[in-house]
Design a protein around this motif. Structure first.
Motif, PDB file in Angstrom:
ATOM      1  N   THR A  45     -11.018   6.089  -1.784  1.00  0.00           N
ATOM      2  CA  THR A  45     -11.581   5.468  -1.459  1.00  0.00           C
ATOM      3  C   THR A  45     -12.653   4.462  -1.044  1.00  0.00           C
ATOM      4  O   THR A  45     -12.053   3.077  -0.095  1.00  0.00           O
ATOM      5  CB  THR A  45     -10.203   4.401  -1.064  1.00  0.00           C
ATOM      6  OG1 THR A  45      -9.696   4.997   0.434  1.00  0.00           O
ATOM      7  CG2 THR A  45      -9.063   5.243  -1.829  1.00  0.00           C
TER       8      THR A  45
ATOM      9  N   SER B  36      -4.610   4.680  -5.395  1.00  0.00           N
ATOM     10  CA  SER B  36      -5.923   5.538  -5.539  1.00  0.00           C
ATOM     11  C   SER B  36      -6.179   6.815  -4.242  1.00  0.00           C
ATOM     12  O   SER B  36      -6.754   7.804  -4.507  1.00  0.00           O
ATOM     13  CB  SER B  36      -7.370   4.865  -5.362  1.00  0.00           C
ATOM     14  OG  SER B  36      -7.657   3.496  -6.052  1.00  0.00           O
ATOM     15  N   LEU B  37      -5.610   6.257  -3.373  1.00  0.00           N
ATOM     16  CA  LEU B  37      -5.363   6.649  -2.285  1.00  0.00           C
ATOM     17  C   LEU B  37      -4.555   7.986  -2.243  1.00  0.00           C
ATOM     18  O   LEU B  37      -4.800   9.750  -1.925  1.00  0.00           O
ATOM     19  CB  LEU B  37      -4.741   6.102  -1.113  1.00  0.00           C
ATOM     20  CG  LEU B  37      -4.935   5.508   0.002  1.00  0.00           C
ATOM     21  CD1 LEU B  37      -3.914   4.745   0.931  1.00  0.00           C
ATOM     22  CD2 LEU B  37      -6.599   6.308   0.542  1.00  0.00           C
TER      23      LEU B  37
ATOM     24  N   GLY C  24     -14.137   0.849  -1.543  1.00  0.00           N
ATOM     25  CA  GLY C  24     -13.641  -0.141  -1.466  1.00  0.00           C
ATOM     26  C   GLY C  24     -12.700  -0.677  -0.192  1.00  0.00           C
ATOM     27  O   GLY C  24     -13.161  -1.735   0.346  1.00  0.00           O
ATOM     28  N   ILE C  25     -13.371   0.423   0.957  1.00  0.00           N
ATOM     29  CA  ILE C  25     -13.276   0.239   2.173  1.00  0.00           C
ATOM     30  C   ILE C  25     -14.097   0.148   3.142  1.00  0.00           C
ATOM     31  O   ILE C  25     -14.618  -0.668   3.137  1.00  0.00           O
ATOM     32  CB  ILE C  25     -12.695   1.937   3.012  1.00  0.00           C
ATOM     33  CG1 ILE C  25     -11.491   2.355   2.900  1.00  0.00           C
ATOM     34  CG2 ILE C  25     -12.854   1.453   4.549  1.00  0.00           C
ATOM     35  CD1 ILE C  25     -11.237   3.762   2.953  1.00  0.00           C
TER      36      ILE C  25
ATOM     37  N   ALA D  58     -15.212  -3.716   1.993  1.00  0.00           N
ATOM     38  CA  ALA D  58     -14.168  -4.708   2.468  1.00  0.00           C
ATOM     39  C   ALA D  58     -14.878  -4.927   4.049  1.00  0.00           C
ATOM     40  O   ALA D  58     -14.541  -5.650   5.045  1.00  0.00           O
ATOM     41  CB  ALA D  58     -12.805  -3.849   3.253  1.00  0.00           C
TER      42      ALA D  58
ATOM     43  N   THR E  71      -4.751  -1.944 -10.642  1.00  0.00           N
ATOM     44  CA  THR E  71      -5.341  -0.932  -9.666  1.00  0.00           C
ATOM     45  C   THR E  71      -6.468  -1.982  -8.599  1.00  0.00           C
ATOM     46  O   THR E  71      -6.800  -1.632  -7.968  1.00  0.00           O
ATOM     47  CB  THR E  71      -6.594  -0.167 -10.939  1.00  0.00           C
ATOM     48  OG1 THR E  71      -6.837  -1.604 -11.867  1.00  0.00           O
ATOM     49  CG2 THR E  71      -6.292   0.314 -11.498  1.00  0.00           C
TER      50      THR E  71
ATOM     51  N   LEU F 235      -3.172  -4.030  -3.522  1.00  0.00           N
ATOM     52  CA  LEU F 235      -3.079  -3.424  -3.054  1.00  0.00           C
ATOM     53  C   LEU F 235      -2.339  -2.110  -3.429  1.00  0.00           C
ATOM     54  O   LEU F 235      -2.022  -0.743  -2.666  1.00  0.00           O
ATOM     55  CB  LEU F 235      -2.534  -4.252  -1.701  1.00  0.00           C
ATOM     56  CG  LEU F 235      -3.033  -4.596  -0.708  1.00  0.00           C
ATOM     57  CD1 LEU F 235      -2.030  -5.849   0.611  1.00  0.00           C
ATOM     58  CD2 LEU F 235      -4.295  -3.731   0.181  1.00  0.00           C
TER      59      LEU F 235
ATOM     60  N   VAL G  79       0.778  -1.733  -0.154  1.00  0.00           N
ATOM     61  CA  VAL G  79       0.058  -0.259  -0.003  1.00  0.00           C
ATOM     62  C   VAL G  79       0.697   1.522  -0.320  1.00  0.00           C
ATOM     63  O   VAL G  79       0.883   2.268  -0.723  1.00  0.00           O
ATOM     64  CB  VAL G  79      -1.261  -0.328   0.722  1.00  0.00           C
ATOM     65  CG1 VAL G  79      -2.056   1.536   1.458  1.00  0.00           C
ATOM     66  CG2 VAL G  79      -2.071  -1.561   1.066  1.00  0.00           C
TER      67      VAL G  79
ATOM     68  N   PHE H  34      -4.970  -0.168  -4.393  1.00  0.00           N
ATOM     69  CA  PHE H  34      -4.916   1.058  -3.060  1.00  0.00           C
ATOM     70  C   PHE H  34      -4.392   1.878  -2.481  1.00  0.00           C
ATOM     71  O   PHE H  34      -4.987   3.266  -3.498  1.00  0.00           O
ATOM     72  CB  PHE H  34      -5.560  -0.097  -1.774  1.00  0.00           C
ATOM     73  CG  PHE H  34      -6.263   0.714  -1.282  1.00  0.00           C
ATOM     74  CD1 PHE H  34      -7.781   1.124  -1.211  1.00  0.00           C
ATOM     75  CD2 PHE H  34      -5.363   0.823  -0.018  1.00  0.00           C
ATOM     76  CE1 PHE H  34      -8.562   1.836  -0.430  1.00  0.00           C
ATOM     77  CE2 PHE H  34      -6.047   1.524   1.185  1.00  0.00           C
ATOM     78  CZ  PHE H  34      -7.585   2.041   1.322  1.00  0.00           C
TER      79      PHE H  34
END
Length: 118
Positions: A94, A69-70, A97-98, A101, A60, A63, A36, A66
Motif C-alpha cells: 500500500t 490491499s493490506l 496509496g500512503i 495521501a 478496491t 477504504l 479498513v 485499502f
C-alpha cells in the motif's frame, strides 16, 4: 457494465456509511477505521477477492479496498519472507496509496489557510 457494477458497490459502501453516521453514535473516524478493518478481515479470509474482481474500482478504491490491499500484501509477503512478511507486506503493498495521501495532504495544507473554529 463495469461502470455500473463499480457504481453499485461503491454506492452501497457509501449508503452503509451514511446509515451508520445517521443512526448510531459512531464518529466518522471510527466508521473509517471499521471499513479498513473489515476490508482486512474479509481479505484475510478470502471473501473480499471475489467482490473486488466483480466490482473492480467500486470495491478496491474505498477504504475497504485499502484494508483488502493490506491483507493481500501480508499474505503474499508471509509466503515469501516468513514472519518478517507480516510486518513489511502490508506497507509494501500500500506504499503508493500512503505516499499519495501524505503528498496530497501536504499540498492541500500549503494551498488552503486554516481558520480556527468559532
Amino acid at each position: 457494465m463495469d461502470y455500473l457494477k463499480a457504481f453499485l458497490v461503491g454506492g452501497l459502501f457509501c449508503i452503509i456509511g451514511q446509515i451508520l453516521i445517521d443512526r448510531t453514535k459512531l464518529t466518522p473516524a471510527r466508521i473509517l477505521v471499521a471499513y479498513v478493518v473489515s476490508g482486512v478481515i474479509l481479505g484475510g479470509i478470502g471473501l473480499y477477492k471475489p467482490l473486488a474482481e466483480w466490482a473492480g474500482a467500486g470495491a478496491t478504491v474505498p477504504l475497504t479496498g485499502f484494508g483488502y490491499s493490506l491483507a493481500k500484501g501480508v499474505k503474499e509477503s508471509v509466503a515469501q519472507d516468513g514472519l518478517l512478511g507480516a510486518i513489511i507486506g502490508g506497507v509494501t503493498s500500500t506504499a503508493g496509496g500512503i505516499a499519495a495521501a501524505i503528498f496530497l495532504g501536504v499540498m492541500v495544507a500549503f494551498i488552503f489557510k486554516p481558520k480556527p473554529k468559532s
